[in-house]
Every structure is written in C-alpha cells, then in structure tokens.
Design a protein around this motif. Structure first.
Motif, PDB file in Angstrom:
ATOM      1  N   LEU A 293       0.852  -1.182   0.000  1.00 44.63           N
ATOM      2  CA  LEU A 293       0.000   0.000   0.000  1.00 44.63           C
ATOM      3  C   LEU A 293       0.892   1.237   0.000  1.00 44.63           C
ATOM      4  CD1 LEU A 293      -2.922  -0.826   2.476  1.00 44.63           C
ATOM      5  CD2 LEU A 293      -2.553  -1.546   0.114  1.00 44.63           C
ATOM      6  N   ARG A 294       0.687   2.087  -0.998  1.00 45.40           N
ATOM      7  CA  ARG A 294       1.418   3.354  -1.073  1.00 45.40           C
ATOM      8  C   ARG A 294       0.501   4.465  -0.565  1.00 45.40           C
ATOM      9  NH1 ARG A 294       3.770   4.711  -6.775  1.00 45.40           N
ATOM     10  NH2 ARG A 294       5.493   3.427  -5.969  1.00 45.40           N
ATOM     11  N   PRO A 295       0.903   5.200   0.462  1.00 41.70           N
ATOM     12  CA  PRO A 295       0.043   6.263   0.998  1.00 41.70           C
ATOM     13  C   PRO A 295      -0.369   7.257  -0.088  1.00 41.70           C
ATOM     14  CG  PRO A 295       1.860   5.842   2.490  1.00 41.70           C
ATOM     15  CD  PRO A 295       2.141   5.040   1.242  1.00 41.70           C
ATOM     16  N   PHE A 296      -1.648   7.611  -0.061  1.00 41.97           N
ATOM     17  CA  PHE A 296      -2.168   8.533  -1.069  1.00 41.97           C
ATOM     18  C   PHE A 296      -2.802   9.746  -0.372  1.00 41.97           C
ATOM     19  CE2 PHE A 296      -5.338  10.299  -3.896  1.00 41.97           C
ATOM     20  CZ  PHE A 296      -4.639  10.396  -5.085  1.00 41.97           C
ATOM     21  N   PRO A 297      -2.574  10.956  -0.842  1.00 41.85           N
ATOM     22  CA  PRO A 297      -1.712  11.274  -1.992  1.00 41.85           C
ATOM     23  C   PRO A 297      -0.221  11.233  -1.670  1.00 41.85           C
ATOM     24  CG  PRO A 297      -2.687  13.267  -1.106  1.00 41.85           C
ATOM     25  CD  PRO A 297      -3.305  12.137  -0.344  1.00 41.85           C
ATOM     26  N   ASN A 298       0.136  11.238  -0.356  1.00 45.51           N
ATOM     27  CA  ASN A 298       1.534  11.165   0.055  1.00 45.51           C
ATOM     28  C   ASN A 298       1.590  10.861   1.552  1.00 45.51           C
ATOM     29  OD1 ASN A 298       1.094  13.756   1.399  1.00 45.51           O
ATOM     30  ND2 ASN A 298       1.305  14.676  -0.634  1.00 45.51           N
ATOM     31  N   TRP A 299       2.801  10.719   2.073  1.00 46.28           N
ATOM     32  CA  TRP A 299       2.967  10.434   3.499  1.00 46.28           C
ATOM     33  C   TRP A 299       2.534  11.619   4.366  1.00 46.28           C
ATOM     34  CZ3 TRP A 299       3.304   6.226   6.219  1.00 46.28           C
ATOM     35  CH2 TRP A 299       3.848   5.067   5.671  1.00 46.28           C
ATOM     36  N   ASP A 300       2.799  12.832   3.911  1.00 49.13           N
ATOM     37  CA  ASP A 300       2.463  14.012   4.720  1.00 49.13           C
ATOM     38  C   ASP A 300       0.969  14.078   5.036  1.00 49.13           C
ATOM     39  OD1 ASP A 300       5.095  14.800   4.737  1.00 49.13           O
ATOM     40  OD2 ASP A 300       4.883  16.222   3.068  1.00 49.13           O
ATOM     41  N   MET A 301       0.142  13.612   4.101  1.00 35.69           N
ATOM     42  CA  MET A 301      -1.312  13.675   4.303  1.00 35.69           C
ATOM     43  C   MET A 301      -1.819  12.571   5.230  1.00 35.69           C
ATOM     44  SD  MET A 301      -3.109  16.158   3.114  1.00 35.69           S
ATOM     45  CE  MET A 301      -4.765  15.503   2.821  1.00 35.69           C
ATOM     46  N   GLN A 302      -0.919  11.787   5.804  1.00 37.92           N
ATOM     47  CA  GLN A 302      -1.322  10.710   6.717  1.00 37.92           C
ATOM     48  C   GLN A 302      -0.987  11.044   8.177  1.00 37.92           C
ATOM     49  OE1 GLN A 302      -3.017   8.441   5.071  1.00 37.92           O
ATOM     50  NE2 GLN A 302      -2.336   9.238   3.084  1.00 37.92           N
ATOM     51  N   GLU A 303      -0.534  12.249   8.436  1.00 38.21           N
ATOM     52  CA  GLU A 303      -0.050  12.612   9.771  1.00 38.21           C
ATOM     53  C   GLU A 303      -1.190  12.654  10.791  1.00 38.21           C
ATOM     54  OE1 GLU A 303       2.271  16.237  12.116  1.00 38.21           O
ATOM     55  OE2 GLU A 303       2.017  16.309   9.937  1.00 38.21           O
ATOM     56  N   LEU A 304      -1.098  11.778  11.751  1.00 37.64           N
ATOM     57  CA  LEU A 304      -2.124  11.688  12.787  1.00 37.64           C
ATOM     58  C   LEU A 304      -2.023  12.888  13.720  1.00 37.64           C
ATOM     59  CD1 LEU A 304      -4.366   9.733  13.574  1.00 37.64           C
ATOM     60  CD2 LEU A 304      -2.766   8.588  15.104  1.00 37.64           C
ATOM     61  N   GLY A 305      -3.168  13.514  13.990  1.00 32.34           N
ATOM     62  CA  GLY A 305      -3.195  14.690  14.850  1.00 32.34           C
ATOM     63  C   GLY A 305      -3.100  15.994  14.097  1.00 32.34           C
ATOM     64  N   ASN A 306      -2.751  15.947  12.819  1.00 29.42           N
ATOM     65  CA  ASN A 306      -2.716  17.133  11.974  1.00 29.42           C
ATOM     66  C   ASN A 306      -4.059  17.239  11.265  1.00 29.42           C
ATOM     67  OD1 ASN A 306      -2.327  19.124  10.079  1.00 29.42           O
ATOM     68  ND2 ASN A 306      -0.617  18.127   9.031  1.00 29.42           N
ATOM     69  N   CYS A 307      -4.882  18.186  11.687  1.00 28.87           N
ATOM     70  CA  CYS A 307      -6.251  18.264  11.177  1.00 28.87           C
ATOM     71  C   CYS A 307      -6.313  18.603   9.697  1.00 28.87           C
ATOM     72  CB  CYS A 307      -7.056  19.278  11.986  1.00 28.87           C
ATOM     73  SG  CYS A 307      -7.349  18.764  13.696  1.00 28.87           S
ATOM     74  N   ALA A 308      -5.223  19.101   9.131  1.00 32.29           N
ATOM     75  CA  ALA A 308      -5.189  19.356   7.688  1.00 32.29           C
ATOM     76  C   ALA A 308      -4.970  18.077   6.904  1.00 32.29           C
ATOM     77  CB  ALA A 308      -4.099  20.368   7.358  1.00 32.29           C
ATOM     78  N   ALA A 309      -4.483  17.034   7.578  1.00 31.86           N
ATOM     79  CA  ALA A 309      -4.215  15.754   6.934  1.00 31.86           C
ATOM     80  C   ALA A 309      -5.400  14.810   7.131  1.00 31.86           C
ATOM     81  CB  ALA A 309      -2.934  15.145   7.514  1.00 31.86           C
ATOM     82  N   LEU A 310      -5.273  13.602   6.577  1.00 31.14           N
ATOM     83  CA  LEU A 310      -6.329  12.594   6.683  1.00 31.14           C
ATOM     84  C   LEU A 310      -6.173  11.831   7.998  1.00 31.14           C
ATOM     85  CD1 LEU A 310      -6.125  11.225   3.027  1.00 31.14           C
ATOM     86  CD2 LEU A 310      -7.835  12.802   3.948  1.00 31.14           C
ATOM     87  N   GLN A 311      -7.266  11.723   8.751  1.00 30.11           N
ATOM     88  CA  GLN A 311      -7.217  11.073  10.048  1.00 30.11           C
ATOM     89  C   GLN A 311      -7.780   9.653  10.003  1.00 30.11           C
ATOM     90  OE1 GLN A 311      -5.584  12.923  12.712  1.00 30.11           O
ATOM     91  NE2 GLN A 311      -5.109  13.803  10.715  1.00 30.11           N
ATOM     92  N   ARG A 312      -9.006   9.503   9.579  1.00 28.86           N
ATOM     93  CA  ARG A 312      -9.604   8.167   9.456  1.00 28.86           C
ATOM     94  C   ARG A 312     -10.557   8.169   8.264  1.00 28.86           C
ATOM     95  NH1 ARG A 312     -12.351   6.900  14.395  1.00 28.86           N
ATOM     96  NH2 ARG A 312     -10.769   5.435  15.130  1.00 28.86           N
ATOM     97  N   VAL A 313     -10.129   7.554   7.182  1.00 27.40           N
ATOM     98  CA  VAL A 313     -10.941   7.475   5.964  1.00 27.40           C
ATOM     99  C   VAL A 313     -11.534   6.080   5.874  1.00 27.40           C
ATOM    100  CG1 VAL A 313     -10.978   7.653   3.465  1.00 27.40           C
ATOM    101  CG2 VAL A 313      -9.520   9.197   4.803  1.00 27.40           C
ATOM    102  N   GLN A 314     -12.830   6.002   5.952  1.00 25.72           N
ATOM    103  CA  GLN A 314     -13.529   4.729   5.784  1.00 25.72           C
ATOM    104  C   GLN A 314     -13.885   4.502   4.320  1.00 25.72           C
ATOM    105  OE1 GLN A 314     -14.553   2.194   8.012  1.00 25.72           O
ATOM    106  NE2 GLN A 314     -15.279   1.152   6.158  1.00 25.72           N
ATOM    107  N   SER A 315     -14.337   5.564   3.646  1.00 24.62           N
ATOM    108  CA  SER A 315     -14.816   5.415   2.270  1.00 24.62           C
ATOM    109  C   SER A 315     -14.495   6.647   1.441  1.00 24.62           C
ATOM    110  CB  SER A 315     -16.337   5.184   2.243  1.00 24.62           C
ATOM    111  OG  SER A 315     -16.689   3.990   2.896  1.00 24.62           O
ATOM    112  N   MET A 316     -14.579   6.458   0.161  1.00 21.93           N
ATOM    113  CA  MET A 316     -14.451   7.543  -0.805  1.00 21.93           C
ATOM    114  C   MET A 316     -15.251   7.148  -2.040  1.00 21.93           C
ATOM    115  SD  MET A 316     -12.005   5.227  -0.938  1.00 21.93           S
ATOM    116  CE  MET A 316     -10.810   4.371  -1.949  1.00 21.93           C
TER     117      MET A 316
END
Length: 446
Positions: free
Chosen positions: A104-127
C-alpha cells in the motif's frame, strides 16, 4: 470441412455462453494479505515507526475500495492504533522483497497521513470517484485512538471533513469541514458515500453516519451540509449478534451503513449493519427538505428485507443492486427490473427477486463493493469478525482479500442523467456473440 467448422464454432459459442453464464459465479482473488504491508521511504524509517508504535502490523484492515484508470485505491480506517496510512493505492512490491507481493502506497503522500494534523487525513472509511471527472470525494470521519472509546469526543480532536481531490492533476480541488451540529459531538462515524448529479455535474454527496444513525447530505454548489435521522437507521436489536464462520460478534451497535444511488439519481437506498431492512428515499426529498427529519419520515419507505445483515452495497446501471451478506459469507443481487412489473413504478417496487451472486468461506465480512469500467464487481473482505475478536488476526494465514467477479454491469455514475435506463437491458457483448454464432452457422449450412 463444413462439419469440422461447425464443430469448432459450436465449441467456441458454447464456451462463450458458459463464460457469460458462469462469469458471475466464479470470483477471482486479485490481491490477498496475511498482514497489510506499506511502501516505506526506507527500512530505518519503518523500524522507527514500529518502535514508537505508529505502525502495529496486525492492526491494519483494508475496508474501502474504488477504481479509476486501472488504479486501485483502498482505505485502512484506523480502527485500531498503529495504522500509518488511512488512504492508499495498491502497487507491486519491488522484485526480491520479502513478504507480500503487493504494498500500500500512501495517497496522496505520506504528509497527508499525519495523525493529529487536522489538515491531513485522520480516518478514511470510504471515498467515491466520479469516473467522468476523475474527482475523488474523500470522507474523513476524524480520529479517536480506540474504537471502544468512540463515545468520547476529545476537545482537541480533528472534525470530520470531506476533501475533493483531482486524480488527473493530483491536486486538491476543495475541502469542507462539517459543523459539529451536522457531524460530531459524541458518537458518530461517517461511513459510506454516493454522489448525485445535478445539471450534469456531481453536486451532492450522500453519506451514512453509522454510529449517530444519520443520513448526511453535502451540497458542493452551496457548500453546506445537513442531516436526517430516522428509527430505521438504528441498529435493530434482533440483529445485534451476528455469526460469521462459527464466530459470533455480540452487541453490535452499528446502524445505517451501506448506501446506494440509482443511476437516474432519483433514489437513495440504505441499510444497517445490525439489520436486514432495505430502505428507499427520493433524492428530491433529501436535497429540498434541508435536514427536516419529519419530511424525511413522511417520504421514506422500507421496500423489504435482505437475506442477512450486511455491510456495503452498490447499484449498477442495469437496475441491479448488489449487497454484502455477512452471515452466509456472500454477495446477493436484487434484480429490480423483475420486481417492477408492468407499472415500472420505482416508488412501489418491492424487494423480492434477490439471489446469491457468489459465496466463499474465505469471504468473511464482505465490506465494500465497487463496479469498474469492464463489467466487473470488485469487493473487499476485511474479516472484521476476526479482527475485532479477542485473539485478533494471525500472521500465518490470509486475512484480507480483494476480489472481482464479472457481472456485466457498470458504475451508476457512468450513465448520464439525460440517458433513460431501460429495464432488462442486455449485455452488448452477449448480443454480439449470439448474433455472430447464429449468422456463422447459417452461412456454413448454405
């Protein structure tokens, strides 16, 4: 010579007919994992993440799936601590690497997976992905460390949001932060999403809130949201215990989950995990009542009962609804055209003609369903019955699968709003093969 040619033609046509008939009964396992593995910048960074418990290998469970231009996108919704990336694309593992053949390659990048950073993705169930534009609508429900603590809403937690991302340009188009009065405060979990067109563009997102028992609507054009609640969105006490492969999950509180959109954008269908009722509501009500639950209650109707509690569902362009059936480890299909009758009235159609599409003992917890551009239904099996058990998953056996099965159907968004949907429309390839075989046989007999 003619007899030989007729024999060969018979073999070809017979095989083609069998393939078409049995294509919906023989699923292919496209990917499988014992433990979900990610593409890391380097081994040192991976080990650091393991040491500080940001990555706990057994705690990643693949749930959501969508496809676009040959790329498979999946979600890992941080149902437990130690999930490094919640939205990903599947890639081949480098040649010679140990472990899984796919990463699994983080999408769109690793920066958008930062936990606790509200600008990033926190918990995505669906799209959901609009195949006409390449826009991915990402639903981020926010994060709480342990699902058993989901009723506790930390003051500094990130609010739920929706991000629209252009897959072709690889850039964010828009984001919307849900107000707490719509999504938030206490028990909530944004789950599945479908889109609705208006004036030939995707304008509305309809989402299920599984733990606050709501149907949430987002209007992209006006940049507002509102929600509806109804008793049929709640967990049904008769189905709070679900047995899957001799393992019983008890006290299930998950309500409205699977949600589907008709290809003419006139109806939304939904059902609860802990429940078997399938419900229908007109989109005109959802978009005009602006959160008036009394108006919703006056218009919603229960059209029947599914054969089993389930998770995800999807509606194709041929008036068929496909849904997860947890108890029998199966997917069922409802052929709506058979139940319409002569009236062709979707407002009164009952849920009758449902049949098993496919089942397999390994299909434990059929989670998300998605149609591609080639007539295949893709689906994930997340094995949440084992994942949430006291023992959890084990490393020495396959746990997570991605399957596909030919159904000869298309994504509900592939049909434009101004194209009428014809009930019982035949598969074009099947018609071509049949015509070819008949004409060829006739010519050979002359």
């Amino acid at each position: 010579m003619k007899l030989a040619l007729l024999f060969m033609l018979g073999v070809f046509c017979g095989a083609s007919a069998d393939d078409h008939k049995n294509g919906g009964k023989s699923p292919d396992i496209v990917y499988q994992w014992n433990i979900v593995e990610y593409e890391w910048p380097n081994d040192t960074y991976k080990q650091q993440q393991i040491n500080n418990t940001n990555y706990i290998p057994k705690n990643s469970a693949i749930n959501g799936i969508k496809l676009y231009n040959g790329t498979v996108y999946v979600t890992v919704p941080r149902l437990k601590p130690g999930v490094p990336s919640t939205l990903n694309v599947i890639i081949d593992a480098p040649e010679g690497s140990n472990g899984s053949s796919h990463l699994l390659r983080p999408f769109p990048n690793w920066d958008m997976q930062e936990l606790g950073n509200c600008a990033a993705l926190q918990r995505v169930q669906s799209m959901e992905i609009d195949p006409n534009t390449g826009y991915m609508w990402i639903v981020d429900t926010g994060y709480i460390a342990k699902m058993q603590d989901v009723g506790v809403q930390p003051v500094d937690s990130c609010p739920a949001k929706i991000i629209i991302f252009d897959l072709n340009k690889h850039e964010e188009v828009h984001r919307y932060i849900f107000p707490r009065l719509t999504v938030g405060y206490g028990l909530f979990y944004l789950n599945d999403i479908v889109l609705g067109y208006s004036e030939n563009v995707a304008r509305y997102a309809f989402m299920s809130d599984t733990l606050d028992y709501k149907l949430v609507v987002y209007d992209y054009k006006e940049d507002i949201s509102y929600a509806y609640s109804h008793s049929n969105m709640r967990a049904d006490e008769k189905y709070i215990n679900i047995t899957i492969s001799n393992m019983t999950l008890t006290g299930i509180i998950t309500g409205i989950n699977g949600i589907a959109m008709s290809p003419d954008f006139k109806y939304v269908y939904y059902s609860s995990v802990a429940g078997v009722g399938l419900h229908q509501i007109e989109t005109s009500v959802l978009t005009s009542a602006r959160g008036n639950s009394a108006a919703f209650a006056a218009a919603v109707r229960t059209i029947g009962e599914k054969v089993s509690p389930g998770d995800g569902m999807t509606y194709g362009s041929n008036d068929k609804l496909y849904y997860s059936a947890l108890g029998p480890n199966a997917i069922y299909e409802w052929d709506i055209s058979k139940d319409l009758g002569s009236s062709l009235d979707f407002n009164t159609v009952p849920l009758i003609s449902q049949s098993e599409l496919v089942s397999d003992p390994r299909m434990q917890w059929v989670d998300t369903l998605a149609l591609d551009d080639n007539g295949f239904l893709w689906y994930t099996t997340s094995r949440l019955n084992k994942f949430f058990s006291s023992d959890g998953i084990v490393h020495h056996e396959p746990n997570f699968f991605i399957w596909k099965i030919y159904v000869g159907d298309e994504h509900y968004l592939s049909v434009k709003q101004d194209i009428p949907i014809l009930a019982g429309q035949s598969n074009v390839a099947s018609i071509f093969i049949t015509t070819f075989c008949v004409v060829s046989a006739f010519v050979l007999l002359l």
